[in-house]
Design a protein around this motif. Structure first.
Motif, PDB file in Angstrom:
ATOM      1  N   PRO C 430     -41.967 -22.626-100.249  1.00 51.26           N
ATOM      2  CA  PRO C 430     -41.637 -23.432 -99.069  1.00 51.26           C
ATOM      3  C   PRO C 430     -42.483 -23.117 -97.842  1.00 51.26           C
ATOM      4  CG  PRO C 430     -39.639 -22.714-100.162  1.00 51.26           C
ATOM      5  CD  PRO C 430     -40.775 -22.005-100.820  1.00 51.26           C
ATOM      6  N   GLU C 431     -42.974 -21.898 -97.751  1.00 47.83           N
ATOM      7  CA  GLU C 431     -43.706 -21.598 -96.528  1.00 47.83           C
ATOM      8  C   GLU C 431     -45.170 -21.969 -96.574  1.00 47.83           C
ATOM      9  OE1 GLU C 431     -41.691 -18.036 -94.167  1.00 47.83           O
ATOM     10  OE2 GLU C 431     -42.385 -17.572 -96.170  1.00 47.83           O
ATOM     11  N   GLY C 434     -46.698 -25.347 -95.442  1.00 51.73           N
ATOM     12  CA  GLY C 434     -46.784 -25.752 -94.044  1.00 51.73           C
ATOM     13  C   GLY C 434     -45.712 -26.734 -93.630  1.00 51.73           C
ATOM     14  N   ARG C 435     -44.672 -26.827 -94.446  1.00 50.26           N
ATOM     15  CA  ARG C 435     -43.629 -27.773 -94.082  1.00 50.26           C
ATOM     16  C   ARG C 435     -42.737 -27.208 -92.999  1.00 50.26           C
ATOM     17  NH1 ARG C 435     -41.671 -29.838-100.009  1.00 50.26           N
ATOM     18  NH2 ARG C 435     -43.510 -31.074-100.426  1.00 50.26           N
ATOM     19  N   ASP C 436     -42.117 -28.083 -92.327  1.00 48.32           N
ATOM     20  CA  ASP C 436     -41.145 -27.657 -91.346  1.00 48.32           C
ATOM     21  C   ASP C 436     -39.835 -27.433 -92.056  1.00 48.32           C
ATOM     22  OD1 ASP C 436     -40.127 -27.239 -88.691  1.00 48.32           O
ATOM     23  OD2 ASP C 436     -38.887 -28.962 -89.201  1.00 48.32           O
ATOM     24  N   THR C 437     -39.238 -26.292 -91.805  1.00 48.24           N
ATOM     25  CA  THR C 437     -38.064 -25.964 -92.585  1.00 48.24           C
ATOM     26  C   THR C 437     -36.770 -26.043 -91.790  1.00 48.24           C
ATOM     27  OG1 THR C 437     -38.508 -23.696 -92.038  1.00 48.24           O
ATOM     28  CG2 THR C 437     -39.312 -24.475 -94.153  1.00 48.24           C
ATOM     29  N   ALA C 439     -33.772 -27.748 -90.112  1.00 44.33           N
ATOM     30  CA  ALA C 439     -33.148 -29.062 -90.244  1.00 44.33           C
ATOM     31  C   ALA C 439     -33.390 -29.815 -88.949  1.00 44.33           C
ATOM     32  CB  ALA C 439     -31.661 -28.913 -90.486  1.00 44.33           C
ATOM     33  N   ASP C 440     -33.599 -31.064 -89.099  1.00 44.22           N
ATOM     34  CA  ASP C 440     -34.037 -31.800 -87.925  1.00 44.22           C
ATOM     35  C   ASP C 440     -33.452 -33.192 -87.963  1.00 44.22           C
ATOM     36  OD1 ASP C 440     -35.364 -31.459 -85.653  1.00 44.22           O
ATOM     37  OD2 ASP C 440     -37.353 -31.346 -86.543  1.00 44.22           O
ATOM     38  N   ILE C 443     -33.237 -36.254 -85.074  1.00 41.63           N
ATOM     39  CA  ILE C 443     -34.359 -36.832 -84.315  1.00 41.63           C
ATOM     40  C   ILE C 443     -34.276 -38.349 -84.240  1.00 41.63           C
ATOM     41  CG2 ILE C 443     -36.808 -37.317 -84.574  1.00 41.63           C
ATOM     42  CD1 ILE C 443     -37.276 -34.480 -85.026  1.00 41.63           C
ATOM     43  N   ARG C 445     -36.207 -41.571 -83.966  1.00 39.39           N
ATOM     44  CA  ARG C 445     -37.575 -42.035 -84.170  1.00 39.39           C
ATOM     45  C   ARG C 445     -37.737 -43.380 -83.490  1.00 39.39           C
ATOM     46  NH1 ARG C 445     -40.204 -39.707 -88.706  1.00 39.39           N
ATOM     47  NH2 ARG C 445     -39.003 -37.853 -89.103  1.00 39.39           N
ATOM     48  N   LYS C 472     -41.081 -30.708 -81.596  1.00 38.61           N
ATOM     49  CA  LYS C 472     -40.880 -31.965 -82.317  1.00 38.61           C
ATOM     50  C   LYS C 472     -39.753 -32.773 -81.682  1.00 38.61           C
ATOM     51  CE  LYS C 472     -40.580 -31.533 -86.781  1.00 38.61           C
ATOM     52  NZ  LYS C 472     -40.242 -30.791 -88.005  1.00 38.61           N
ATOM     53  N   ALA C 476     -40.073 -36.400 -79.908  1.00 39.21           N
ATOM     54  CA  ALA C 476     -39.265 -37.517 -80.380  1.00 39.21           C
ATOM     55  C   ALA C 476     -38.506 -38.163 -79.226  1.00 39.21           C
ATOM     56  CB  ALA C 476     -38.297 -37.043 -81.462  1.00 39.21           C
TER      57      ALA C 476
END
Lengths: 567, 567, 567
Positions: C430-431, C434-437, C439-440, C443, C445, C472, C476
């Motif tokens: 997962p690291e 380069g993903r954002d880990t 929770a988001d 947002i 959009r 981020k 947004a």
């Protein structure tokens, strides 16, 4: 089970022999597995550009070394044993192993896993610059001659047996020998490039993965129980059996070996970790790991015959000397021992053996036994001195010759590039290096010749990773093959995805993308953008975007050219 | 072998004792190897910034814990066993292990690997925020007192032995205890930062490597056969031997243990994988792995005395409860059990023990045996309740005190930075982080003061990776030390290289490069470009290029300064 | 120990049975551990996007397969054995394993680990495109029917036993069968996308980690000693015991097995490495690793009854054929055998068996024995042909049916994306992606609608990695959610930090940063910069900077839109 009747005395002896055999095989397998430990430990401690080289060396050490030890090495031990003790010997014994029998071959294999342990230690010291063929040459000589001579001096009944010594499971014979050989080889071959500055100060070159290093450490510790306890528990001593009574050989001390091995390992980790903390205020992970092994090495020669408080003491000392000896080797001797094999296997092994008289059971059994103490001290000093001198001399001779022939280490270019590429043509982690892996043989490379009216431009695109090959082709076709690729994450109009960890979803709103940068002067930037569009589209959302930015000036580093010519 | 005669009865007894001993040693080594499994499993489940911390904790758990268990713990079990059963005990028994004999020390080591398994489970629950010294303090107390008391209650003949219980190989005593302790510790210490949002919703924090997590799982499963079957097969029961006939102790159930352990593990994977699929529609890799272990934990206390259909049922249940209990702990209890140690070791272990009466051989041997069922249920409930209460109380007391002293967890800054750096000063993967690893102590850092007549400029260069240090020095010398470095791949005028995979060549037309970005205002961009050229060249093709781009505006995030001042 | 008297003959038989049992269990555990070896070997040889899929398949092979082998497979062997030899059989024997006893279940488990080895080989061949459910379906059938039929033909006394064959530990029955099944499955299912170009030329798709591949290799070699030597040393042959004398069954050849297994493995590495070097001039790491295994496979069927020179020869040939057969399969047959399971397990196994008459002890024992040679050759050819035909037919039928149902492989989209995401919803590392880990979910959009007066701008910021989520959100909120994120290293006004390797400090003057790029047209760039400043600041040095660059043109790849509309 029904109807089986014990017919005669021979059966229980057969059974006893069978049990012995199965135990020897079991611990032999455990010791063999230490090669996985060494492979991981060393791989973790080198740069990623040298990992495959290290792994290959480990596999070849076993594969080539074990054959050399079978064809010649085991016999050399016997001959040297006889030769240096006034005993009988025949040069034909060198090939006696070839025509051995079942029991003989099991014994040979048990000896072989010890021999290969000594051999593989060396590869950690010379990591990152030794030529593969130099290393393999040395390994063959080590397995065929250098280590067998050490065994000849000792376990095979040679000169040191006559003097009297105590090395239960190879703390000096295997580990001490390997550590000294590694130090010598690293000394002859010289340090890695940029390891030392011109003023003599030291550059630290970290490894690439503590996880692999610790995994290797724990595999080694697992195998070490085979090493020590396995040597302890051959169960039935044939000596006593000869008297007509089948006696359990190792009963008296197998528990002691299991206990002192455990305590030595534990204290080694504490000793090294504690000493490192004194120096830097932190508990260094690698020192704790190396310390476990140093504690094991320190205890290995004497584990069967020391007090448990002695095991704690020897382990602590073997661990605590690690940071000190490593620094001494690095900063005073200026020897680049990459995986710290001398402090871990060499000095820890020699020191443990020398401590024997101080912690031995007989020394303390009923008051202090001066006679035993003196004899033991003499024997251990002789053991350490003779093996060290022989190992240094033999190793220096081999690597000295290789160096003189210019065969000892790779060229500076190859070393900089990494031995994985130069010696093996491979990349250990093909994906993480960011290389393009699709075959792309058909690309036409042209240097465009048309002026770009708008001056120099940076064309920057974010595209799908799996369209990279197509885009590269597209760019090559319009005569703009130069580009730079970066792995990035991005989000645009694509919907967020769900990732999962232990079944729980989380939003992955950044998608893996590839960023392409082309600086162009000869080719119109709009044409480049168009080529990327044409070759990079799938028609689905998430295809990405192309941007054109102005560039004011360009320099070519090698030629010093500037302006459009430099692009 | 020739001429060995069986003299008297003592010999076969000696042989039997030897076989017992070798088997105990073999399985002890297997169980020891589970530490490598835990290390990999936990390392894989934490962020890469906390990996070295997790690895260090695992090594220290063994190294420090085993000494505590030797010096005090084993004796505490004996004393507590006597104390809570009305039996005899003496406080001096606490140090009885010190002066044991060979057989006693082997037994001690067999007990020690169980104890250390319980201890190491806790580190997975408190990963990513527990202070090293807090964890080590707890481990010492666990090894010296908390776990030994549990053994005292049970295997050492204490209160639960009087009541009657069935925990064959430590499903409750080892795993249940460890899982409950982990949950309690994680509860007291609190969740990782950003694990929960202010509204109570959950953020998923994935680990860093499923490969290491699965490797650890399979190493654990390997060691578990030692755990369960090893406990089964002590081969010769001394009880029956006392009657004059040497009987094979474990023959009646060793095959059952081997079978039910296998089926329980298999069903656990299916149970957890299936339940995860019901929840998310996917077969989650980590749940399958965790499920194998939960199945093993569930079966461990009862593996010797259940039907094979019972093993499938218990395994399935132990696996299926995993996603449910994990979610309950995470979302209801709001406890951040990083490696899911409670669902895997705790609830699975307790549940398996409680299921014993329902799947036991005696219950079904000849019709349903009510008396056995009732007794067994009472015993298992007592086992679960007493061990849970003691473990929660003792663990909460220790961590509660540590928390009150402000010693339980690292500072938020240290947690954000990662425990590898803050507690150990290391980086687990020194290369992947893109850090510069060459020592660079001599750099002169200056803040330039001359205006850049052309406004703010972005100087962007693609250079050879091995010239990075030189370029950094070059930039520092002209007073422009600020730069950003990215690992990129590129192709320009360099010829394509050949890579190799399994001996087959493929075109590597993208070379590893480093991209440097410097934004300058005070220093003329041309001067920066010149410095990069001078310091970055080798004279060979592939040296790279430098570009200058106009920047319209700059902001410093912290100060809010804009324009040249911000650069 | 005191007072134990040998009462009757039954005791030593019991002891012998106990020793046999413990040995069988020990080697069974070693063979089980080979699953960890296969998991690592295969994981290393696939792309990182398919690693979790490969790991899951390995775990499910064991978990589901072993249950199928228990419920049905073991019984099928017995029935087929009787059925094809004119012997007695009853269909009810299929479930006989259910009601076995302790010894029977141990034997079953010993058989099960062989069965599961055959099963898991297949997953390496179909990596990267087989549907999970197709693979699981095939595994169930393999464990329940296909492999048991092979055992029925051979070890269970069926037709090939009548003819006479020599397959000591499964060189054909287990490995040959698995390798042929893998090849067949890979053939039916077709190659991975982009493996072959339209003109039939080959693209090399490297794996992701040689370190894991070599680790897996060494784990397999460790387990293989259990495979071969374990099969050798059942210690006490019941056959001879029936005559009233307890004889040591394997004594005559266990040493030979240990020796020839070792030499075959070693020669295999040399054979494959040498052949690869002839082809490319380099010692390929993966070929050396694969060669060790091919040498082991080659020797497995005949290890108990060949000369040691024969072991070297067979190992060399088994290794040397590897590059040749792999190339033939890849370039002529156009079969995409991802992990080279056919050359390693298939052709090496079949070849080794066919070489038996040439290197067998009886052939050379006292001159050349023509009768033995002829009989052996006939038997071995029959063995190879019958098992190959059956395996190809059965495997082709199953995968053919699955393919006809459209269930054999994942969709091209899923294959491109990787099976980890599409089949399991996970990311192995997962690291590193380069993903954002964080929770988001919350947002908003929006596609902004206001024109950016200054045209298109690139806003480029270097921020703290742990402020990414906040930034981020900040972006947004102002309606500029599109961004690209890159992991970079940088230095600005922050002081240099100290890193540590083995307790030695080194300067880490580049800090981990995240680079954000937003191209905006609708939203004023200054507003974006302000949003980054507001959301990205901590007030400490090291917060980073924001720059605004002019963009001359923008293209949307999918739609071809240009200008502000494209952004």
């Amino acid at each position: 089970m029904n109807g089986i009747v014990l017919q005669s005395g021979v059966d229980i002896a057969t059974l006893a022999e069978g049990v012995n055999l199965l135990w020897v095989l079991t611990v032999t397998f455990l010791i063999f597995f230490m090669h996985a430990g060494f492979a991981m430990l060393e791989a973790g401690q080198v740069r990623s550009k040298n990992v495959a080289n290290q792994l290959t060396k480990n596999m070849l050490t076993w594969s080539i070394g074990v054959i050399a030890f079978f064809l010649v090495g085991a016999g050399v031990s016997t001959v040297v044993g006889g030769l240096t003790s006034g005993g009988s010997y025949a040069l034909s014994d060198i090939v006696a192993t070839w025509s051995s029998d079942s029991g003989g071959w099991v014994s040979w294999l048990f000896g072989a896993v010890f021999a290969m342990t000594a051999a593989t230690i060396v590869s950690g010291a010379v990591a990152g610059r030794a030529k593969l063929r130099a290393y393999v040459t040395y390994t063959i000589l080590l397995a065929a001659v250098i280590y067998p001579v050490v065994v000849g001096f000792t376990w095979a009944g040679g000169i040191l047996s006559v003097i009297g010594f105590h090395d239960f499971a190879g703390g000096v014979i295997v580990h001490g020998m390997g550590g000294v050989a590694g130090l010598t080889a690293a000394w002859i071959i010289g340090p890695r490039l940029d390891r030392y500055n011109e003023d003599g100060s030291v550059n630290v070159i970290p490894g690439h993965s503590l996880t692999f290093a610790v995994l290797g450490t724990l595999i080694l510790a697992f195998g070490w129980y085979g090493f020590n306890v396995g040597t302890a528990a051959s169960v039935f001593s044939s000596g006593e059996a000869a008297e007509g009574v089948l006696a359990l050989g190792a009963f008296d001390y197998v528990g002691r070996v299991a206990l002192t091995t455990t305590l030595g390992m534990a204290a080694g980790a504490i000793g090294a970790g504690g000493m490192a903390m004194l120096k830097t205020g932190k508990v260094d992970t690698l020192y704790v790991a190396n310390g476990m092994l140093a504690g094991l090495v320190g205890i290995t020669s004497i584990t069967d015959d020391i007090l448990w408080v002695g095991a704690l003491a020897v382990g602590l000392i073997a661990g605590a000397q690690l940071p000190i000896v490593f620094e001494f080797v690095e900063k005073r001797l200026k020897i680049d021992d990459v995986c710290a094999v001398f402090p871990v296997h060499g000095s820890a092994g020699l020191l443990g053996a020398l401590l024997y008289p101080f912690v031995a059971v007989p020394t303390w059994a009923s008051g202090f036994d001066v006679a035993f103490f003196t004899d033991a001290l003499v024997g251990q000093v002789a053991l350490v001195v003779l093996i060290t001198v022989w190992t240094v001399a033999a190793t220096a001779a081999v690597f000295g010759l290789l160096r003189a022939m210019g065969e000892a280490r790779v060229s500076p270019d190859h070393e900089r590039e990494g031995l994985d590429v130069s010696e093996h043509g491979v990349d250990t982690y093909p994906e993480f290096g960011g290389r393009d892996t699709a075959a792309d043989g058909g690309i036409i490379r042209t240097d465009g010749g048309r002026p770009n009216d708008g001056g120099i431009k940076l064309v920057m695109a974010y595209i799908r990773p799996d369209k990279l090959s197509d885009v590269k082709r597209g760019l090559a076709e319009i005569g703009a093959p130069s580009l730079t690729v970066t792995n990035v994450s991005g989000r645009g109009s694509q919907p967020a995805k769900k990732g999962q960890w232990r079944g729980e979803e989380y939003t992955v709103d950044l998608h893996q993308k590839v960023k392409i940068e082309c600086v162009v002067a000869d080719v119109p930037a709009e044409e480049v953008a168009q080529a990327i569009r044409d070759s990079g589209t799938t028609g689905e959302p998430g295809d990405g975007k192309v941007f054109i930015l102005p560039v004011e000036e360009a320099h070519q580093i090698r030629t010093g050219k500037t302006g459009p010519e430099a692009v």
